[in-house]
Design a protein around this motif. Structure first.
Motif, short mmCIF file in Angstrom:
data_model
loop_
_atom_site.label_atom_id
_atom_site.label_comp_id
_atom_site.label_asym_id
_atom_site.label_seq_id
_atom_site.Cartn_x
_atom_site.Cartn_y
_atom_site.Cartn_z
N PRO B 34 -8.38 -2.28 3.90
CA PRO B 34 -7.53 -1.76 2.82
C PRO B 34 -7.72 -2.59 1.55
N PRO B 35 -7.94 -1.92 0.43
CA PRO B 35 -8.13 -2.67 -0.82
C PRO B 35 -6.86 -3.43 -1.18
N PRO B 36 -6.99 -4.72 -1.56
CA PRO B 36 -5.79 -5.52 -1.83
C PRO B 36 -4.98 -4.96 -3.00
N GLY B 37 -3.66 -5.06 -2.88
CA GLY B 37 -2.77 -4.64 -3.96
C GLY B 37 -2.48 -3.16 -3.97
N LEU B 38 -3.08 -2.41 -3.06
CA LEU B 38 -2.87 -0.97 -3.04
C LEU B 38 -2.06 -0.56 -1.82
N GLN B 39 -1.30 0.49 -1.99
CA GLN B 39 -0.66 1.13 -0.84
C GLN B 39 -1.55 2.26 -0.34
N LEU B 40 -1.44 2.52 0.94
CA LEU B 40 -2.16 3.65 1.52
C LEU B 40 -1.30 4.90 1.45
N VAL B 41 -1.93 6.01 1.18
CA VAL B 41 -1.24 7.30 1.10
C VAL B 41 -1.91 8.20 2.14
N VAL B 42 -1.14 8.67 3.11
CA VAL B 42 -1.72 9.46 4.21
C VAL B 42 -0.96 10.76 4.38
#
Lengths: 319, 319
Positions: B34-42
């Protein structure tokens, strides 16, 4: 297009399963904060009535089998489960009781495995019940178990017992005696080996879950590593129920699917560590053979080593 | 249980779609950093032949519609797409050409949207083609667009034109004239508004994609915020083809599904910023009404404000 009764159904049966990241299933997507230092592990499986489960199977067990088959993929990677997304396609006149039982099965397993629903979709179909589940887990960076790491001389290990799922299908269909229901239960309710998978990080050199049948799945490990393998037929651990079923069912035990045990590789020098891992998580682990340099393929032999005794079944040398 | 010809099929049609995280589709799961600083959207959506697409629709367009419907959910959250997992259930005798066309459609859209396949499953079914797709995207932490943020007095905006998807279904079925195929194309190939969604971060107070019909979807924004809304019927942007279809189809434009445009809220003071965002990404944006304090519900009225002129259609006041 979402119909009003679909909103009701989601609210009644699925919203109670949703965790905080799912935003009450009220947004277009879920929002997940990935835990720092971890990699995400994602996998998806579909199950269709009449193919992967029997149309008469109880909906709660169908739901749990679907979830557990996906959890087994995480176990095979040494991952910890986080949550899942689910799509459900059913006949338009599916009774509320079906959804109630289906979601109750999910709730039971969410509690058992510490996960929650992240999102999904329900829709109608003119065909059989059609389910799809995407599982999301995590693993410390670089520590995931992979399929391709076996080395020549590594032992082939399996967890639990092999063949109960395949024989359980026969039992569930009523064509094999199953006095205490052990085999049918094993077919309907896999036990994903999450604790074992986690404990095998840094110990196993390769791992997968046995879903296509032991011989075929060890063949996957062979192809991924460019190795051959010998499975000693007499070493394959059978449950008392499978052993009782008799020799005529033995080939099915080795080639049938739905075991959801782990098959993995480890150097001979790590055997004590593997046994300790199994004991630590109360999961039996057994050596069933060895990898060797050579053309990818699996040979199954009797313990006397003289002959591929099961050649007539056509599955003793699976490449 | 995976059959040998399924492995061939995956290797031939799906492995070329897999990105590095998918591990060549050869492991039990994909591994994502997961790219740092980002939230995942699923998010996950299912599509079934005969329900969400016509059985005769070209497989490449079916694949792209499935992918784009999911991408539209990411657009609604202001997210950037990363990858997807896909399960495909089809009849056992499905020809290779079907898979070739289906995967070619995915390849085209992967190139267009900069994403790759992370994993999935193919299986047989005795019923209609049944598809499920889970999309994974990212958004800067805390910047996701949500459904519940509209405030009294906020304008209701929509992107593009409304109703082409619903009229396109009629056109694809041959019951509405569509001389240049514009409407059928809009039904078969949604244009997810990813660039607009991204640009609306920090500008829109609430957002979703119009998949259930404009009136119903604005109703979702109302319920999520505890507000009422008025849609001015005369302000709703129609394509030339939809306008040509005539007044008798207007109700369908406002209540039909499959638009995959964005509907969003923004304060009146932000109108210039919204227009600038639309211009920046070359996507038309139009005010179609306003949110107001009151019981959640959507009123549709003519621009003279005098009467709910479309009451007889039974959909002008949708709660």
């Amino acid at each position: 297009v979402t119909l009003a009764n679909e909103f009701d159904r989601i609210a009644r049966h699925f919203r109670p399963l949703a965790g905080p990241a799912a935003l009450d299933l009220g947004d277009d997507a879920a929002l997940l904060d990935p835990p720092p230092g971890l990699q995400l592990v994602v996998s998806a499986d579909a199950m269709v009535a009449g193919v992967h489960f029997l149309p008469g199977d109880p909906p709660d067990l169908v739901a749990r089998k679907l979830l557990r088959a996906n959890l087994s993929d995480l176990a095979a990677m040494g991952a910890d489960p986080l949550g899942y997304l689910l799509t459900v396609s059913v006949a338009r006149d599916t009774p509320e009781a079906w959804f109630a039982a289906f979601s109750a099965g999910l709730a039971a397993d969410q509690a058992e495995f510490g996960i929650s629903l992240l999102g999904g979709d329900t829709t109608s179909t003119s065909g059989p019940v059609s389910l799809s589940l995407t599982i999301i887990g995590t693993v410390p960076r670089g520590e995931a178990l992979r399929r391709g790491g076996a080395r020549p001389g590594d032992d082939i290990w399996v967890s639990g017992t092999i063949g109960d799922g395949a024989l359980g299908l026969l039992a569930a269909q009523g064509t094999l005696a199953d006095p205490d229901g052990f085999l049918a239960d094993r077919y309907r309710l896999p036990r994903p080996r999450l604790a074992l998978g986690r404990t095998l990080r840094g110990v196993a050199t390769a791992c997968l879950d046995v879903s296509d049948g032991l011989v075929q799945d060890v063949g996957h490990l062979c192809r991924a590593a460019g190795l051959g393998a010998v499975i000693e037929a007499g070493w394959v651990p059978l449950s008392a129920a499978a052993a009782t079923a008799g020799a005529e069912h033995f080939a099915r035990c080795l080639t049938g699917g739905d075991d959801y045990e782990l098959a993995f590789a480890a150097p001979a020098a790590a055997a004590a560590a593997v046994r300790a891992a199994g004991i630590a998580v109360a999961t039996p682990v057994t050596v069933v053979g060895r990898f060797a340099a050579g053309d990818p393929g699996v040979q199954v032999r009797r313990t006397d080593g003289t002959a591929p005794a099961l050649a007539s079944a056509g599955w003793d040398h699976f490449a």
